[in-house]
Motif scaffolding. Structure first.
Motif, PDB file in Angstrom:
ATOM      1  N   ASN A   1       0.826  -1.210   0.000  1.00 36.43           N
ATOM      2  CA  ASN A   1       0.000   0.000   0.000  1.00 36.43           C
ATOM      3  C   ASN A   1       0.859   1.258   0.000  1.00 36.43           C
ATOM      4  OD1 ASN A   1      -2.476  -1.292  -0.062  1.00 36.43           O
ATOM      5  ND2 ASN A   1      -2.640  -1.413   2.170  1.00 36.43           N
ATOM      6  N   ALA A   2       1.957   1.239   0.762  1.00 35.20           N
ATOM      7  CA  ALA A   2       2.836   2.399   0.788  1.00 35.20           C
ATOM      8  C   ALA A   2       3.442   2.655  -0.582  1.00 35.20           C
ATOM      9  CB  ALA A   2       3.933   2.194   1.834  1.00 35.20           C
ATOM     10  N   LEU A   3       3.892   1.608  -1.261  1.00 36.84           N
ATOM     11  CA  LEU A   3       4.482   1.771  -2.593  1.00 36.84           C
ATOM     12  C   LEU A   3       3.447   2.210  -3.616  1.00 36.84           C
ATOM     13  CD1 LEU A   3       6.948  -1.267  -2.720  1.00 36.84           C
ATOM     14  CD2 LEU A   3       7.426   1.122  -2.164  1.00 36.84           C
ATOM     15  N   ARG A   4       2.212   1.766  -3.461  1.00 35.86           N
ATOM     16  CA  ARG A   4       1.150   2.235  -4.370  1.00 35.86           C
ATOM     17  C   ARG A   4       0.928   3.731  -4.221  1.00 35.86           C
ATOM     18  NH1 ARG A   4      -4.026  -1.182  -3.241  1.00 35.86           N
ATOM     19  NH2 ARG A   4      -4.884   0.310  -4.757  1.00 35.86           N
ATOM     20  N   VAL A   5       0.987   4.202  -2.982  1.00 33.93           N
ATOM     21  CA  VAL A   5       0.832   5.646  -2.746  1.00 33.93           C
ATOM     22  C   VAL A   5       1.987   6.410  -3.380  1.00 33.93           C
ATOM     23  CG1 VAL A   5       0.748   7.435  -0.976  1.00 33.93           C
ATOM     24  CG2 VAL A   5      -0.488   5.283  -0.630  1.00 33.93           C
ATOM     25  N   ILE A   6       3.217   5.905  -3.209  1.00 30.13           N
ATOM     26  CA  ILE A   6       4.387   6.578  -3.782  1.00 30.13           C
ATOM     27  C   ILE A   6       4.307   6.576  -5.308  1.00 30.13           C
ATOM     28  CG2 ILE A   6       6.896   6.461  -4.010  1.00 30.13           C
ATOM     29  CD1 ILE A   6       5.935   7.495  -1.324  1.00 30.13           C
ATOM     30  N   GLN A   7       3.848   5.492  -5.891  1.00 30.20           N
ATOM     31  CA  GLN A   7       3.701   5.448  -7.352  1.00 30.20           C
ATOM     32  C   GLN A   7       2.746   6.521  -7.840  1.00 30.20           C
ATOM     33  OE1 GLN A   7       2.458   1.413  -8.051  1.00 30.20           O
ATOM     34  NE2 GLN A   7       4.545   0.612  -8.147  1.00 30.20           N
ATOM     35  N   GLN A   8       1.641   6.713  -7.133  1.00 28.97           N
ATOM     36  CA  GLN A   8       0.680   7.735  -7.548  1.00 28.97           C
ATOM     37  C   GLN A   8       1.218   9.142  -7.317  1.00 28.97           C
ATOM     38  OE1 GLN A   8      -3.520   6.950  -6.480  1.00 28.97           O
ATOM     39  NE2 GLN A   8      -2.832   4.955  -5.692  1.00 28.97           N
TER      40      GLN A   8
ATOM     41  N   THR B   1       9.669   0.557  -6.508  1.00 29.88           N
ATOM     42  CA  THR B   1       9.831  -0.615  -5.636  1.00 29.88           C
ATOM     43  C   THR B   1      11.066  -0.537  -4.745  1.00 29.88           C
ATOM     44  OG1 THR B   1      11.027  -1.762  -7.400  1.00 29.88           O
ATOM     45  CG2 THR B   1       8.637  -2.107  -7.275  1.00 29.88           C
ATOM     46  N   ASP B   2      12.061   0.261  -5.155  1.00 26.42           N
ATOM     47  CA  ASP B   2      13.324   0.272  -4.432  1.00 26.42           C
ATOM     48  C   ASP B   2      13.271   1.275  -3.274  1.00 26.42           C
ATOM     49  OD1 ASP B   2      15.877  -0.413  -3.786  1.00 26.42           O
ATOM     50  OD2 ASP B   2      16.826   0.917  -5.232  1.00 26.42           O
TER      51      ASP B   2
ATOM     52  N   SER C   1      16.302   3.371  -1.070  1.00 26.12           N
ATOM     53  CA  SER C   1      17.387   2.533  -0.569  1.00 26.12           C
ATOM     54  C   SER C   1      18.755   3.151  -0.820  1.00 26.12           C
ATOM     55  CB  SER C   1      17.317   1.142  -1.214  1.00 26.12           C
ATOM     56  OG  SER C   1      16.076   0.540  -0.931  1.00 26.12           O
ATOM     57  N   ASP C   2      18.873   3.960  -1.893  1.00 27.37           N
ATOM     58  CA  ASP C   2      20.167   4.573  -2.219  1.00 27.37           C
ATOM     59  C   ASP C   2      20.255   6.023  -1.761  1.00 27.37           C
ATOM     60  OD1 ASP C   2      18.337   5.634  -3.914  1.00 27.37           O
ATOM     61  OD2 ASP C   2      19.390   5.115  -5.781  1.00 27.37           O
ATOM     62  N   ALA C   3      19.362   6.441  -0.839  1.00 32.83           N
ATOM     63  CA  ALA C   3      19.381   7.773  -0.222  1.00 32.83           C
ATOM     64  C   ALA C   3      19.048   8.902  -1.192  1.00 32.83           C
ATOM     65  CB  ALA C   3      20.725   8.054   0.447  1.00 32.83           C
TER      66      ALA C   3
END
Length: 753
Positions: A442-449, A457-458, A478-480
């Motif tokens: 759910n968090a990644l879906r929010v970030i995608q939008q 995904t990273d 992940s890579d700051a």
């Protein structure tokens, strides 16, 4: 075959294996020393040696509490480089060594003047010479334990054991074996080996005068209670030796020491694991919070309990035979049952060690001291009473009972602290794998939008907390790299579907956060910066609010622990909080859910952040204002009622309650200071008191239910706490008015001709 060999090598060189091997060397050397003295001299010399070792063990325990344990617990957060922190600890060890030698020398002189037996005087002089070298050796191994350098600790202890046993054999060969010469051999072995270790490890230490003085204060803040706790444990452990000498004579103390040497077969397991329990507990707390710490402590207790249980059964069955083999003299025979009871006492003590280490990692040494004091008191009373009636067997029974009381108390205290300890980011509520995965999805879906990127995904998703309506997470790449625009970290408030919030309620959350950010963010008061999260995006599916990250740790957590929080710092924070909200109050804007958990503080950077402004579903009293109270009155009354009704988490934690009351008292003082008239202060205070009572009245008890009874208790306690606080504030207002009146009268008298 190669895979199996590599696994075997990893197992043999692992932390647990090396810790057990190291303690096997230490305990083996100690055990063989006892056997040599007991077989080659007699019970009297063995008793004197046991008394001398009890003194050295007590000095080592003081070192452990004031230097080694504070260094191991605080080494991740103390100021300065690693070399400076280690050098500070080494400097403290030098000071303690000098102090110990001076005190023992003074004791030896006193014994000489008191016409005491020459053997006791010689023993005291031997202890004075041995103490600095024994402490240096112990510092070296504890330093290695703190960094989990188990191989280096093993090398140091193996060198000491080899020198010590060799010198003891030489003493016997030349007919010079005694308690005093044995202590001299130990001092020589520790001195030669530890000086060599210090030379080889010299690059790890940097001693500087001023940082060392500051570090002493930091260590003392934690170590004073550990010191008191270990003194209690030392009394509990060695009181039987001392009482047996006083009541039954030195020979009886030697027999008791022989029984304890049989039980000490378990020392490699107990002490070996105990050496790494505190460093491992610190890591568990750091990586997984208090819940992970509880899980680690229970696993350690289970492993130690099962292992020691098997050992106790063996001692019970074969205690007489083991005593006969190790100590064939007639004076040592017939004490198998005493040895069996002592094995059970060691089991009881060992099971409580993980709880004690966990409390130390939580920096709760006062609780350890209180429990240890109770256990020591029970031991002293029972050993004294039962020894008079049943000799050494009665003393063993008293020792067993005291250990059982102490271990049970440590576990009760630890579990009580875990239940009420404030949640931390690393100690967020645990969920199963499916829930964690759903939260991340759910968090990644929010970030995608938000980013309009199909591949998002990273990212690391970190759970920050959870409420009735939503779960709060932080998202960072992940890579700051920035997640969105210049924001490296974003906060997502993921609304729970089961909460059933309407679209209007979710929109209102966005508007509330925006108003809070507009009213407060960017202000500066007395050099402190005021911040509030900025709402960036409102996601519909899944329902979520995206905000900027603000610094700080919530005041609930600060006041719950408070070891590094000075009263003046807390009062300053209260004044800044009120000052930060004052402009909004003047414009008719309130926070709406003002509570300690919604105020974040970064005391080093001087930043205060306000989060989670309230909506209508948070507090009906604040948002259905039928009494016409001002925003300031509503917010302060809401915070006061929240603090006063927080009874459960402050039971047994008087410090947390006092710090929270101090913060609230200071906040009310800062607010009232804006009104210069006495009548205005009393009117404002009366309104806050009435409003706070209305807030508390929302906890009306249910007619018949356990929860209703609890709510009635909370209500009574909360109202009583508020009455005390308002009475104090009114008294302060009255005293201030009388003082001003006195100044005015004196000024008029001075103006008269």
């Amino acid at each position: 075959m190669q895979l199996a060999s590599r696994r075997l090598l990893r197992l043999a060189t692992g932390t647990h294996a090396l810790a057990l091997a190291d303690q096997a060397v230490v305990s083996g050397a100690s055990f063989l020393t006892m056997i040599m003295i007991g077989r080659w001299t007699g019970s009297r010399e063995l008793g004197l040696y046991a008394i001398g070792m009890s003194v050295l063990s007590s000095v080592i325990a003081i070192q452990d509490s004031l230097i080694a344990l504070p260094y191991a617990i605080q080494k991740h957060r103390l100021q300065g480089s690693a070399e400076t922190r280690a050098g500070n600890a080494l400097a403290h060890n030098y000071l303690l060594s000098a102090l110990a030698a001076i005190i023992i020398i003074a004791t030896a002189i006193g014994l000489m003047l008191g016409d005491v037996a020459p053997q006791a005087v010689m023993l005291a002089w031997a202890l004075a010479a041995a103490a600095p070298f024994v402490l240096l050796r112990e510092f070296g191994r504890r330093f290695a334990f703190a960094h989990l350098y188990m191989g280096k600790a093993l090398a140091l202890d193996a060198g000491v054991a080899a020198f010590q046993l060799g010198l003891l054999g030489w003493l016997q060969w030349n007919g010079m074996m005694s308690a005093v010469t044995a202590l001299g051999a130990i001092a020589a072995a520790c001195g030669l080996t530890s000086v060599l270790w210090l030379f080889l490890a010299r690059s790890s230490f940097s001693v500087r005068r001023r940082p060392a003085q500051t570090a002493i204060e930091e260590s003392w803040g934690l170590g004073k209670w550990l010191f008191a706790s270990i003194l209690a444990v030392q009394v509990q452990w060695y009181v039987t030796y001392w009482l047996s000498v006083a009541i039954l004579g030195a020979a009886a103390a030697g027999v008791y020491a022989a029984c304890m040497s049989v039980v000490s077969f378990a020392n490699p397991l107990i002490t070996g694991l105990g050496n790494i329990l505190t460093p491992r507990a610190v890591l568990a707390r750091k990586n997984a919070g208090v819940l992970g710490l509880r899980r680690q402590a229970k696993l350690d207790a289970l492993f130690i309990g099962v292992s020691m249980g098997a050992f106790s059964i063996l001692i019970f069955l074969g205690g007489d035979w083991i005593m006969h083999v190790l100590y064939p003299r007639q004076e040592y025979q017939g004490y198998g049952s005493t040895t069996g009871v002592l094995a059970l006492a060691l089991l009881a003590q060992a099971v409580g060690t993980p709880a004690s280490s966990a409390l130390a990692s939580m920096e709760r040494p006062k609780a350890i001291f209180l429990v240890s004091s109770v256990g020591a008191s029970v031991t002293v009373a029972l050993v004294w009473t039962l020894m008079l009636k049943y000799s050494l067997f009665g003393a063993a029974l008293g020792f067993l009972t005291g250990n059982m009381v102490g271990s049970a108390g440590r576990w009760v205290a630890f579990l009580a602290f875990v239940r009420r300890y404030p949640p931390e980011p690393s100690a967020a509520p645990q969920t199963n794998a499916l829930q964690v995965n759903a939260l991340r999805v759910n968090a990644l879906r929010v970030i995608q939008q938000l980013t309009r990127c199909a591949e998002a995904t990273d990212y690391a998703v970190i759970r920050l907390g959870e409420g009735d309506h939503a779960t709060v997470v932080a998202v960072r790449a992940s890579d700051a790299r920035p997640v969105w625009k210049a924001q490296e970290t974003l906060v997502l408030k993921l609304f729970k579907p089961e909460a059933g919030l309407s679209a209007e309620a979710v929109d209102q959350q966005f508007e509330t956060v925006l108003k809070l950010h507009t009213a407060l963010n960017g202000h500066s008061i007395e050099g402190w910066k005021i911040t509030a999260p900025e709402p960036l995006f409102l996601c519909v599916a899944p329902a979520a609010l995206v905000m900027t990250m603000v610094p700080g740790r919530d005041l609930n957590a600060w006041t719950a622990k408070g070891t590094d929080l000075a009263p003046e710092t807390l009062k300053t924070a209260a004044r800044i909080v009120v000052g930060g909200l004052m402009e909004g109050w003047k414009r008719g804007r309130m926070h709406g859910d003002l509570a300690l958990q919604n105020i974040l503080c970064d005391f080093d950077a001087k930043v205060i952040s306000f989060i989670d402004g309230g909506t209508h579903d948070h507090c009906g009293t604040c948002h259905n204002n039928t009494h016409g109270w001002s925003p300031a009155v509503l917010d302060l009354a809401h915070m006061l009622s929240d603090i006063a009704t927080d009874v459960k988490r402050t039971i047994g934690n008087k410090g947390a309650r006092l710090r929270r009351n101090m913060f609230m008292h200071s906040a009310l003082q800062a607010f009232l200071a804006a009104d210069i008239s006495r009548e205005g202060k009393l009117r404002q205070l009366g309104e806050i008191q009435t409003c706070a009572r209305v807030h508390v009245e929302e906890l009306l008890p249910r007619p018949v239910s356990p929860r209703g009874v609890w709510q009635a208790i909370v209500k009574h306690v909360a109202l009583r706490r508020m009455e005390v606080m308002f009475a104090s504030l009114k008294a302060e207002i009255k005293a201030s008015e009388e003082m001003l009146s006195g100044f005015g009268a004196r000024a008029q008298n001075m103006e008269r001709p």
